[in-house]
Design an enzyme around this catalytic site. Sequence first.
Site, PDB file in Angstrom:
ATOM      1  N   LEU A   2       0.815  -1.217   0.000  1.00 43.59           N
ATOM      2  CA  LEU A   2       0.000   0.000   0.000  1.00 43.59           C
ATOM      3  C   LEU A   2       0.848   1.266   0.000  1.00 43.59           C
ATOM      4  CD1 LEU A   2      -2.786  -1.025   2.561  1.00 43.59           C
ATOM      5  CD2 LEU A   2      -2.700  -1.395   0.089  1.00 43.59           C
ATOM      6  N   HIS A   3       0.322   2.278  -0.641  1.00 43.43           N
ATOM      7  CA  HIS A   3       0.952   3.598  -0.661  1.00 43.43           C
ATOM      8  C   HIS A   3      -0.141   4.648  -0.451  1.00 43.43           C
ATOM      9  CE1 HIS A   3      -0.685   3.801  -4.696  1.00 43.43           C
ATOM     10  NE2 HIS A   3      -0.021   2.689  -5.026  1.00 43.43           N
TER      11      HIS A   3
ATOM     12  N   HIS B 215      -3.519   4.297  -2.237  1.00 38.16           N
ATOM     13  CA  HIS B 215      -4.474   3.370  -1.617  1.00 38.16           C
ATOM     14  C   HIS B 215      -5.097   4.004  -0.367  1.00 38.16           C
ATOM     15  CE1 HIS B 215      -1.594   0.323  -3.498  1.00 38.16           C
ATOM     16  NE2 HIS B 215      -2.740   0.021  -4.062  1.00 38.16           N
TER      17      HIS B 215
ATOM     18  N   ASP C 204      -6.348   3.798 -12.432  1.00 32.20           N
ATOM     19  CA  ASP C 204      -6.677   2.698 -13.349  1.00 32.20           C
ATOM     20  C   ASP C 204      -8.054   3.009 -13.942  1.00 32.20           C
ATOM     21  OD1 ASP C 204      -4.537   0.391 -12.679  1.00 32.20           O
ATOM     22  OD2 ASP C 204      -5.035   1.510 -10.884  1.00 32.20           O
TER      23      ASP C 204
ATOM     24  N   ARG D 273       4.294  -0.649  -8.255  1.00 32.50           N
ATOM     25  CA  ARG D 273       5.379  -1.036  -9.176  1.00 32.50           C
ATOM     26  C   ARG D 273       6.496   0.010  -9.235  1.00 32.50           C
ATOM     27  NH1 ARG D 273       0.852  -3.546 -12.242  1.00 32.50           N
ATOM     28  NH2 ARG D 273       1.334  -5.758 -12.403  1.00 32.50           N
TER      29      ARG D 273
HETATM   30  P1  AMP Z   1      -3.653  -2.034  -6.917  1.00 32.16           P
HETATM   31  O1  AMP Z   1      -3.178  -2.387  -5.559  1.00 32.16           O
HETATM   32  O2  AMP Z   1      -2.577  -1.483  -7.789  1.00 32.16           O
HETATM   33  O3  AMP Z   1      -4.459  -3.122  -7.570  1.00 32.16           O
HETATM   34  O4  AMP Z   1      -4.665  -0.815  -6.732  1.00 32.16           O
HETATM   35  C1  AMP Z   1      -5.753  -0.930  -5.889  1.00 32.16           C
HETATM   36  C2  AMP Z   1      -6.615   0.294  -6.056  1.00 32.16           C
HETATM   37  O5  AMP Z   1      -5.852   1.441  -5.757  1.00 32.16           O
HETATM   38  C3  AMP Z   1      -7.121   0.467  -7.495  1.00 32.16           C
HETATM   39  O6  AMP Z   1      -8.454   0.932  -7.455  1.00 32.16           O
HETATM   40  C4  AMP Z   1      -6.199   1.509  -8.043  1.00 32.16           C
HETATM   41  O7  AMP Z   1      -6.762   2.272  -9.071  1.00 32.16           O
HETATM   42  C5  AMP Z   1      -5.950   2.374  -6.815  1.00 32.16           C
HETATM   43  N1  AMP Z   1      -4.711   3.125  -6.945  1.00 32.16           N
HETATM   44  C6  AMP Z   1      -3.498   2.663  -7.281  1.00 32.16           C
HETATM   45  N2  AMP Z   1      -2.627   3.672  -7.369  1.00 32.16           N
HETATM   46  C7  AMP Z   1      -3.309   4.796  -7.083  1.00 32.16           C
HETATM   47  C8  AMP Z   1      -2.967   6.184  -7.012  1.00 32.16           C
HETATM   48  N3  AMP Z   1      -1.737   6.620  -7.268  1.00 32.16           N
HETATM   49  N4  AMP Z   1      -3.920   7.072  -6.676  1.00 32.16           N
HETATM   50  C9  AMP Z   1      -5.183   6.657  -6.418  1.00 32.16           C
HETATM   51  N5  AMP Z   1      -5.570   5.366  -6.471  1.00 32.16           N
HETATM   52  C10 AMP Z   1      -4.644   4.451  -6.805  1.00 32.16           C
END
Ligand code: AMP
Length: 427
Positions: A172-173, A176, A296, A333
């Site tokens: 998580l960042h 998230h 996304d 990533r």
């Molecule tokens: P992931 O863990 O990459 O599958 O992302 C989980 C959720 O977090 C998805 O709905 C992504 O679109 C959202 N997300 C990822 N990166 C960001 C970001 N930089 N800003 C806002 N939402 C994000």
Amino acid sequence: MKPKRQPSGGAGILILSRICTPPLSRPSRSYLLRFVPSRKSVDFIRPGGSKTATSPLLTSIVAKRVILQKICGEAHFSYPLIIHLYILSMVNFGNASAVAVVPLLLMLCAAQEPGLAISATPAPPFKIATPSPLHHCSGMRTVKSVRAMQHLALGWKLSSVRVGFVPTMGYLHEGHLSLIRQARHLVGSRGKVVVSVYVNPTQFGPKEDLSKYPRDFAQDARYCRKEGVDVVFAPGDEEMYPHDGRGQFSTYVTEEILSRGMEGASRPTHFRGVTTVVAKLFNIVLPDFAVFGAKDYQQAAVVQRMTRDLNFPVRIVLGPTCREPDGLAMSSRNKYLEGKLRSQAVVLWRSIQKARAALRTRSSAISAQRLKADLKSFIERQPSARLDYLEFFDPKTLLPAPKVAPGTQMALAVFIGRTRLIDNARL
Ligand code: AMP
């Protein structure tokens, strides 16, 4: 377990059923709830038979949650669950709602146990007398089993608790976390926020980075706790795709229009994996709201369409993209970007800005083809950058836009070295 008349201990006492502590807290302890119709109260009995408390214990806010957790940790018997819910309805709702809930529960009881008769008169709300000694059960919970999560969610549904859900692949960042905060805002302090942490194998292609995808569950859990998340749902592959190793998982959800282009064209099985896992997660977490990131954009559009087409009773909410100070969209990533790759990665954001600047200097719409060509050469001036796709499209239909104008959506995917990054924005 069936309820039974207690052989001794006084007439009119009905042992309702046994409640076990959930597997994640203290595996072997179990308690009895004893409903005493004449007193219209509930005794809470320790293993061994000593009575720990009467109704006051059940009335404190913590106890309500504990009971709910216990019910959900032990919900594989449908009959005791009904009885637990009967008690819960009295504890949680007091007189008014119990009147509505109890007849339904009694009907269900009667269907399963024709001889059973419980007074349908709801008990008065219990008084709070002593603080609950069960503090260990409060706070954030990590749930790994589908069944436990589903039962927890079912308990919330039955008590009209609103649930906000943020599906993630972990690591998580701040991006998230911003979605988690939005989920909390949507459900309020009395609602529940669930975050799933699951690296979903079905959305990775055979040559993609599934095995190398960054993972740090301890850190994810710390972040979630700090944000006041109620439940982190972190299933394993065997929970989510049981029997898959033996080729026995064979049901998938596909969206067939919005998922064709861009990410869908570059990663042919990606969206099938996304829609399948999101549909499963919706069925497991039973959320009222699910928050997705605009980072996304196509994924959010596909999920929204699936939710509408398949009538999931879930509202999809889009949170804005969080960026690093230089404009790079935050992503798990980004961890792969070492040394000079990190500074080259900002080219995605710069190309969005360049497209915006091009629109500002022109009074009429620009040819998408020409702008794409300009931006491709701009991006590939970075030694480690290779453009995968760059698209201009209508933000609602995702159909390609032959002319670029203010309000057109732009999305792109670029390899920076071996790391594939995506970004998008409204122009
Ligand atoms: P992931 O863990 O990459 O599958 O992302 C989980 C959720 O977090 C998805 O709905 C992504 O679109 C959202 N997300 C990822 N990166 C960001 C970001 N930089 N800003 C806002 N939402 C994000």
